[in-house]
Design an enzyme around this catalytic site. Structure first.
Site, mmCIF file in Angstrom:
data_model
loop_
_atom_site.group_PDB
_atom_site.id
_atom_site.type_symbol
_atom_site.label_atom_id
_atom_site.label_comp_id
_atom_site.label_asym_id
_atom_site.label_seq_id
_atom_site.Cartn_x
_atom_site.Cartn_y
_atom_site.Cartn_z
ATOM 1 N N HIS A 25 0.823 -1.335 0.084
ATOM 2 C CA HIS A 25 -0.030 -0.064 -0.050
ATOM 3 C C HIS A 25 0.890 1.159 -0.025
ATOM 4 O O HIS A 25 0.696 2.206 0.622
ATOM 5 C CB HIS A 25 -1.188 -0.053 1.085
ATOM 6 N N HIS A 79 -5.823 -7.398 14.212
ATOM 7 C CA HIS A 79 -5.810 -6.350 13.775
ATOM 8 C C HIS A 79 -6.577 -6.860 12.332
ATOM 9 O O HIS A 79 -6.260 -8.017 11.734
ATOM 10 C CB HIS A 79 -4.292 -5.775 13.450
ATOM 11 N N GLU A 81 -6.595 -5.470 9.656
ATOM 12 C CA GLU A 81 -6.205 -5.018 8.043
ATOM 13 C C GLU A 81 -6.054 -6.415 7.262
ATOM 14 O O GLU A 81 -5.383 -7.233 7.805
ATOM 15 C CB GLU A 81 -4.847 -4.188 8.236
ATOM 16 N N ASP A 83 -3.863 -7.880 5.400
ATOM 17 C CA ASP A 83 -2.436 -8.474 5.586
ATOM 18 C C ASP A 83 -2.580 -9.464 6.595
ATOM 19 O O ASP A 83 -1.727 -10.609 6.585
ATOM 20 C CB ASP A 83 -1.347 -7.600 5.407
ATOM 21 N N HIS A 145 -1.814 -0.736 14.408
ATOM 22 C CA HIS A 145 -1.835 0.285 13.521
ATOM 23 C C HIS A 145 -3.042 0.953 13.063
ATOM 24 O O HIS A 145 -3.331 1.949 12.445
ATOM 25 C CB HIS A 145 -1.066 -0.253 12.175
ATOM 26 N N ASP A 164 1.389 -5.585 14.229
ATOM 27 C CA ASP A 164 2.056 -4.684 13.275
ATOM 28 C C ASP A 164 3.527 -4.074 14.246
ATOM 29 O O ASP A 164 4.508 -3.713 13.712
ATOM 30 C CB ASP A 164 1.206 -3.443 12.988
ATOM 31 N N TYR A 192 10.268 0.613 8.809
ATOM 32 C CA TYR A 192 8.727 0.250 8.935
ATOM 33 C C TYR A 192 8.243 1.110 10.073
ATOM 34 O O TYR A 192 6.949 1.677 9.928
ATOM 35 C CB TYR A 192 8.692 -1.271 9.740
ATOM 36 N N HIS A 223 5.117 -9.179 11.011
ATOM 37 C CA HIS A 223 5.595 -9.020 9.800
ATOM 38 C C HIS A 223 7.249 -9.132 10.392
ATOM 39 O O HIS A 223 7.710 -8.638 11.127
ATOM 40 C CB HIS A 223 5.640 -7.547 9.642
HETATM 41 FE FE1 FEO Z 1 -1.829 -2.829 9.800
HETATM 42 FE FE2 FEO Z 1 0.160 -5.241 8.870
HETATM 43 O O1 FEO Z 1 -1.341 -4.343 8.969
#
Ligand code: FEO
Length: 394
Positions: A25, A79, A81, A83, A145, A164, A192, A223
């Site tokens: 993104h 979370h 999102e 991903d 996040h 995150d 990051y 991640h």
């Molecule tokens: Fe806020 Fe890795 O997604």
């Protein structure tokens, strides 16, 4: 067979490594991205986070090598999102009895994303779910996040699944920090932080105080690599960044049309360096926005350069200013520079943007057409004076 990594007794990595993704993104990811998911096999079985939708089957296959997915009791959604939750629909077909555990905001967001009434269990700060030998504790990390974000702590094994927070966009076949090059991992962790978490420094500080109350043997983010040997190092970095730490460093970010602003940038750099301050020159067309923000993170001084084009700054610099403003860097002093041919306008446009970004603004430098020798010396002095201000602002 797949290489399912065991983190601790009954705790497995079942995520996916997206080696070829180069744009997350808008975040340029030259080293790819991982979507980490973790399976905890205790008397009860739980999956912590899942993976981006195209990797659902790979994750389910990894889980299936350890247990039958139908036996999963809890699916933790730290979370929403995509991903981390994109595989939820496919996973829930295979784990129909699982409760989906999330914050209230996560429940609302999950409903909107997947339009599916799963068997939700909403948790808040201090809630506990017993798995048997281990208990899960839930620690909201709002805005790290999204509003729904939380971390999950597994108390028996003392693992913080931080989602995150503490992440890095880097692909490697080795899942732990100590198996990888620490400099590379720290570089990616700072990039990051700068591009994902920088606007929320105060909340990072709060999250760190919560984490400090827990004995932690591992931080397993969603991640990148798992922190085990270098937990204290990454926490110290987050502490610094969350508090808005800056170094004696200037970043010069600029664009040029016919070379005038480029000449200015190079002379200004000489002046800053002569003032005893570390300085980076970044021509925007040779960099990425995410790379620029990584350099901005710890810089105390920022110099923006653009010639006037169509009575404003160059469009690429305009995009940078929008991105910069949104990430809300703190404790920075800034000024702008550039050339113009007749009417000018770029410097006024910079002033407005720098005000919007709440930077401490110092006087800029504007020159007509290409700099002559006297003007090149002026650029040097401008850099030297700016360096003094950066040192004074310590
Ligand atoms: Fe806020 Fe890795 O997604």
């Amino acid at each position: 067979m797949m290489n399912n990594i065991k983190l601790a007794e009954g705790v497995y990595y079942v995520g996916a490594v997206d080696w070829n993704l180069r744009d997350f993104h808008g975040f340029t990811t030259p080293r790819g991205v991982t979507y980490n998911a973790y399976l905890v096999v205790d008397e009860k079985i739980c999956l912590i986070d899942n993976v981006k939708a195209p990797f659902a089957e790979e994750m389910i296959e990894r889980i299936s090598q350890i247990i039958d997915p139908a036996k999963i009791d809890y699916v933790i959604t730290n979370h929403v999102e995509p991903d981390h939750s994109g595989s939820l629909p496919k996973l829930m077909e295979r784990a129909p009895h699982a409760k989906v555990v999330l914050t209230e905001s996560g429940r609302v967001e999950t409903l909107k994303h997947y339009q599916q009434e799963y068997d939700f269990q909403v948790v808040k700060e201090g809630d506990v779910i017993s798995l048997g030998r281990n208990k899960l504790h839930f620690v909201p990390f709002p805005m790290l996040h999204w509003p729904d974000s939380m971390a999950t702590y597994l108390d028996g094994e003392q693992i913080l699944f931080s989602n995150d927070a503490f992440g890095q966009h880097i692909c490697t076949a080795k899942r732990f920090d100590f198996e990888n090059d620490l400099n590379e991992i720290m570089y990616e962790a700072s990039k990051y932080y700068a591009n994902i978490l920088m606007p929320f420094g105060k909340l990072v500080d709060k999250a760190l105080s919560k984490a400090a109350q827990l004995p932690i043997k591992m931080i397993a983010p969603s991640h990148g690599v798992i922190w085990q040997k270098h937990i204290a190092d990454i926490i110290a970095q987050y502490d610094k960044w969350g508090k808005g730490y800056t170094a004696d460093k200037v970043v010069i970010i600029y664009e040029s049309l016919w070379g005038g602003t480029e000449q200015m940038a190079r002379r200004i750099l000489d002046g800053v360096a002569a003032g005893g301050v570390d300085v980076k020159l970044m021509r925007l067309s040779a960099c990425t926005l995410s790379g620029v923000m990584q350099e901005v993170l710890e810089a105390r001084g920022i110099l923006f350069g653009s010639p006037t084009q169509n009575n404003g700054m160059m469009a690429t610099m305009g995009a940078l200013m929008t991105y910069f403003k949104g990430l809300r860097p703190t404790n920075k002093i800034a000024a702008s520079f550039g050339t113009f041919g007749w009417g000018g306008g770029a410097q006024q446009a910079f002033e407005e943007q720098m005000k919007g970004a709440r930077l401490t603004i110092e006087p800029g430098l504007t020159l007509k057409w290409l700099p002559d020798q006297v003007e090149r010396d002026k650029c040097f002095t401008f850099g030297l004076e700016f360096a003094k201000k950066v040192l004074a602002a310590k």
